[in-house]
Design an enzyme around this catalytic site. Structure first.
Site, PDB file in Angstrom:
ATOM      1  N   LYS A  52     -46.278 -31.063 -70.769  1.00 41.35           N
ATOM      2  CA  LYS A  52     -47.348 -30.270 -70.160  1.00 41.35           C
ATOM      3  C   LYS A  52     -47.643 -29.037 -71.015  1.00 41.35           C
ATOM      4  O   LYS A  52     -48.803 -28.718 -71.294  1.00 41.35           O
ATOM      5  CB  LYS A  52     -46.957 -29.858 -68.733  1.00 41.35           C
ATOM      6  CG  LYS A  52     -46.974 -31.034 -67.753  1.00 41.35           C
ATOM      7  CD  LYS A  52     -46.348 -30.692 -66.402  1.00 41.35           C
ATOM      8  CE  LYS A  52     -46.226 -31.963 -65.538  1.00 41.35           C
ATOM      9  NZ  LYS A  52     -45.568 -31.707 -64.229  1.00 41.35           N
ATOM     10  N   GLN A  96     -41.927 -27.490 -61.086  1.00 46.98           N
ATOM     11  CA  GLN A  96     -41.555 -28.886 -61.357  1.00 46.98           C
ATOM     12  C   GLN A  96     -40.548 -29.376 -60.312  1.00 46.98           C
ATOM     13  O   GLN A  96     -39.566 -28.698 -60.013  1.00 46.98           O
ATOM     14  CB  GLN A  96     -40.979 -29.008 -62.779  1.00 46.98           C
ATOM     15  CG  GLN A  96     -40.719 -30.430 -63.239  1.00 46.98           C
ATOM     16  CD  GLN A  96     -41.988 -31.272 -63.402  1.00 46.98           C
ATOM     17  OE1 GLN A  96     -43.080 -30.747 -63.607  1.00 46.98           O
ATOM     18  NE2 GLN A  96     -41.855 -32.576 -63.297  1.00 46.98           N
ATOM     19  N   ASP A 119     -51.179 -28.603 -58.942  1.00 47.87           N
ATOM     20  CA  ASP A 119     -50.510 -29.874 -58.645  1.00 47.87           C
ATOM     21  C   ASP A 119     -51.143 -30.557 -57.433  1.00 47.87           C
ATOM     22  O   ASP A 119     -50.911 -31.753 -57.207  1.00 47.87           O
ATOM     23  CB  ASP A 119     -49.029 -29.619 -58.315  1.00 47.87           C
ATOM     24  CG  ASP A 119     -48.096 -30.016 -59.448  1.00 47.87           C
ATOM     25  OD1 ASP A 119     -48.465 -30.901 -60.233  1.00 47.87           O
ATOM     26  OD2 ASP A 119     -46.995 -29.445 -59.520  1.00 47.87           O
TER      27      ASP A 119
HETATM   28  N1  GUN Z   1     -42.175 -34.202 -60.523  1.00 50.22           N
HETATM   29  C1  GUN Z   1     -42.634 -35.450 -60.780  1.00 50.22           C
HETATM   30  N2  GUN Z   1     -43.986 -35.439 -60.885  1.00 50.22           N
HETATM   31  C2  GUN Z   1     -44.370 -34.162 -60.699  1.00 50.22           C
HETATM   32  C3  GUN Z   1     -45.629 -33.512 -60.704  1.00 50.22           C
HETATM   33  O1  GUN Z   1     -46.695 -34.110 -60.871  1.00 50.22           O
HETATM   34  N3  GUN Z   1     -45.601 -32.165 -60.486  1.00 50.22           N
HETATM   35  C4  GUN Z   1     -44.457 -31.476 -60.246  1.00 50.22           C
HETATM   36  N4  GUN Z   1     -44.543 -30.167 -60.013  1.00 50.22           N
HETATM   37  N5  GUN Z   1     -43.274 -32.055 -60.240  1.00 50.22           N
HETATM   38  C5  GUN Z   1     -43.235 -33.381 -60.463  1.00 50.22           C
END
Ligand code: GUN
Length: 293
Positions: A52, A96, A119
């Protein structure tokens, strides 16, 4: 059979975003800024977050990574969320998941200002999505919808079977596929671990979105000819063939299903790259204050 090339589509969208960011900057606008909070050293989370951050750089965003050890308290994380909520330079941020067991994910998600929740996990965004109001749509469902659109896959009146009922993928993609308009208007069935007759249901499907997290769950004898298959599975299995020592396995037995499918996404290179790019799109929307003024 046509392969749905998520990697190629994602790189095309990445270029589109980068061009837009260049224009914004050239016109003296604010550089979109994404912050990410990472707790602990889970291998999967490390990989996702570093991807990311790297993608932010590639499209010209500013990014900030905030790290905590896994013994951080819930109070400290909530205070960090509060700081990011108030930081006028941060347009959007993510925490995350998964978080260590002693920290409530619900509490943390609810503490995020929904206007910065790129998100799309906050109940306000989830609720607005389910009734078709402008909102941040979570990255994986948004990426799936984008793939269907870019490949012009018909959805109206089609039988769409979603395998899995997670809050992050199954529930939201089921909602999107049944929404009015394209790519929605589908007749949606959601199957999960307690559904007894999954094979019969899948055999009726025109579109199958597999998001159970069970490697190679969907077999060739469970699908009809011409089906569109979207594989959301990303289970890490040990492998001697790769440098990292693991390989990503989808929820679809690819070789068997591909011989019958009209369209199919590979793993890796299908939904995965679209997920990250959808987060970038949400960050751009947040930077432009397009959804919430
Ligand atoms: N863990 C697995 N996929 C995601 C996501 O799309 N966003 C976040 N914040 N955590 C995750």
């Amino acid at each position: 059979m046509q392969l749905i090339d998520g990697k190629a589509i994602a790189s095309q969208i990445k270029k589109e975003i980068a061009e837009e960011v260049n224009t914004i900057k050239a016109n003296g606008g604010k550089t979109p800024h994404l912050a990410a909070v990472l707790v602990g050293h889970d291998g999967g989370s490390e990989t996702y977050v570093s991807n990311k951050v790297r993608t932010c750089e590639e499209v010209g965003f500013k990014s900030t990574l905030i790290r905590y050890e896994s013994d951080v308290t819930e109070k400290e994380i909530l205070a960090c969320v509060e700081r990011l909520n108030k930081d006028a330079d941060v347009d959007g941020f993510i925490v995350q998941l998964p978080l260590p067991k002693h920290i409530s994910e619900e509490k943390v998600i609810e503490a995020i200002d929904y206007r910065k929740d790129v998100d799309g996990f906050h109940p306000i965004n989830v609720g607005r999505m389910s009734i078709g109001l402008p909102c941040f749509i979570s990255a994986t469902p948004a990426g799936i919808v984008e793939l269907l659109k870019r490949y012009n896959i018909p959805t109206q009146g089609k039988n769409c079977v979603v395998l899995g009922r997670s809050n992050i993928v199954g529930k939201p993609i089921a909602g999107l596929m049944m929404q009015k308009g394209y790519p929605g208007d589908a007749t949606v069935t959601v199957c999960h671990s307690r559904t007894p007759n999954i094979k019969e249901i899948c055999l009726e499907a025109d579109i199958i979105i597999a998001a159970m997290g069970v490697p190679e769950f969907l077999k060739g004898d469970m699908v009809k000819e011409g089906v569109t298959v979207i594989d959301v599975g990303t289970t890490r299995v040990p492998s001697a063939e790769t440098k990292s020592g693991f390989k990503l396995k989808g929820d679809v037995a690819f070789d068997e299903v591909a011989t019958k499918a009209g369209f199919i996404t590979p793993v890796p290179g299908g939904v995965g790259p679209m997920t990250i790019i959808s987060l970038m799109k949400n960050t751009l929307l947040a930077g432009k204050k397009e959804i919430y003024k």
